[in-house]
Design an enzyme around this catalytic site. Structure first.
Site, PDB file in Angstrom:
ATOM      1  N   LYS A 198       0.859  -1.186   0.000  1.00  0.00           N
ATOM      2  CA  LYS A 198       0.000   0.000   0.000  1.00  0.00           C
ATOM      3  C   LYS A 198       0.895   1.235   0.000  1.00  0.00           C
ATOM      4  CE  LYS A 198      -3.711   2.269   2.605  1.00  0.00           C
ATOM      5  NZ  LYS A 198      -4.583   2.181   3.799  1.00  0.00           N
ATOM      6  N   LYS A 251      -2.250  -1.524  -3.710  1.00  0.00           N
ATOM      7  CA  LYS A 251      -3.076  -0.308  -3.663  1.00  0.00           C
ATOM      8  C   LYS A 251      -2.174   0.912  -3.760  1.00  0.00           C
ATOM      9  CE  LYS A 251      -6.472   2.086  -0.751  1.00  0.00           C
ATOM     10  NZ  LYS A 251      -7.169   2.096   0.549  1.00  0.00           N
TER      11      LYS A 251
END
Length: 330
Positions: A198, A251
């Site tokens: 992320k 992400k």
């Protein structure tokens, strides 16, 4: 001499193109994010995300039924509590908003997979993903004390009927800590979808409006990844795999398709890509201005995530994509 090979031979008609298509997007690939808020009969549109709403639990249930009827197999729940505090009480309390929403959805639509975002930023009064040292305004989260809150949060979500735990705070050791807590509480059958790679991305802006989770000071770069790093993503996923992750997430997705590819090449675990709020809002804004064909751009974008290696796609476009796919428009 004219080339012997003519690639256009396999593009001559729609049926043939479908037969040789290498990556096919289906509704089963999609996961739809939902934002739960206290109250009743609330459907408040997020200004920076046209078509996305903060929903009270009764509206969440209605949305879950629609999602299931469209053939989308799963939702992921985010919560906006009535009150926030330094202990992130709303994240781990049995009456937390995600716990209440999950229970209501599972009762109404038992076959719909419910994923819980297991993080603290929506619930802390400073907007960071865990404990901060007293007086520290840099946003440096205390890692190990935060793990204790994440453990309590995961168990509370499992108690509420959640099918998958998805820790997103990028704390070191969070998969191992949550796995141990779930197992100890008797939830050894609940999988963990780790936000393994992320990034500290500018693409999250609209999400922070939706989740009301903008940090009050500092930023999240002390725990989310540097956008310039790729090898680090592989290190992160290797650690999460060793700690017991069942699925891995990258992400954002659109600017990180090389990372999706690297992660998929490095593991046999299912890989999810989060088509985040900024990616969604850019397409929506362009479509509303008539600059792009929304349907074609959305389906092309989602297909590109599959081509990069994603098995699952979390996207705010999920309902629209499901309708278009059902009509055979791509």
């Amino acid at each position: 001499m004219f080339p012997i090979h003519r690639p256009r031979r396999l593009r001559s008609n729609p049926q043939l193109r479908r037969m040789v298509c290498e990556n096919v997007l289906t509704t089963q690939d999609l996961i739809y994010p939902l934002f739960a808020v206290p109250g009743t009969s609330i459907a408040k549109e997020v200004v920076s995300m046209p078509g996305v709403y903060q929903l009270s639990i009764d509206k969440i249930v209605e949305e879950a039924k629609e999602v299931y009827d469209l053939g989308i197999p799963a939702i992921i729940l985010f919560g906006i509590p009535e009150d926030k505090d330094a202990e992130a009480t709303g994240a781990w309390h049995d009456c937390g908003i995600v716990q209440k929403a999950a229970s209501a959805v599972k009762q109404a639509v038992p076959d719909l997979i419910v994923i819980a975002d297991t993080c603290l930023c929506e619930y802390t009064n400073h907007g960071h993903c865990g404990y901060l040292e007293l007086g520290d305004l840099t946003g440096r989260v205390l890692n190990d004390p935060t793990l204790e809150l994440l453990k309590k949060t995961a168990v509370a979500q499992a108690n509420a009927g959640v099918d998958i735990i998805a820790p997103s705070g990028m704390m070191d050791g969070f998969v191992q800590a949550i796995r141990a807590a779930l197992d100890e509480a008797g939830f050894e059958g609940i999988p963990i979808l780790s936000y393994a790679a992320k990034y500290a991305s500018a693409y999250y802006g609209p999400f922070r409006d939706a989740a009301e989770s903008t940090p009050q000071f500092g930023d999240r770069r002390t725990y989310q990844m540097d956008p310039g790093n790729a090898r680090e993503a592989l290190k992160e996923i290797q650690l999460d795999i060793a700690e017991g992750a069942d699925m891995l997430m990258v992400k954002p997705a659109l600017a990180y398709m090389d990372i999706i590819w690297r992660v998929k090449e490095a593991t046999n675990l299912p890989v999810a890509a989060y088509n985040v709020s900024g990616e969604y809002s850019m397409i929506k804004a362009a479509a509303l201005n008539g600059w792009v064909d929304e349907q074609r751009v959305v389906l092309e974008t989602l297909t590109s995530f599959k081509r990069a290696g994603a098995d699952l796609i979390l996207t705010y476009h999920a309902k629209d994509a499901a309708r278009w796919l059902a009509k055979g428009h791509f």
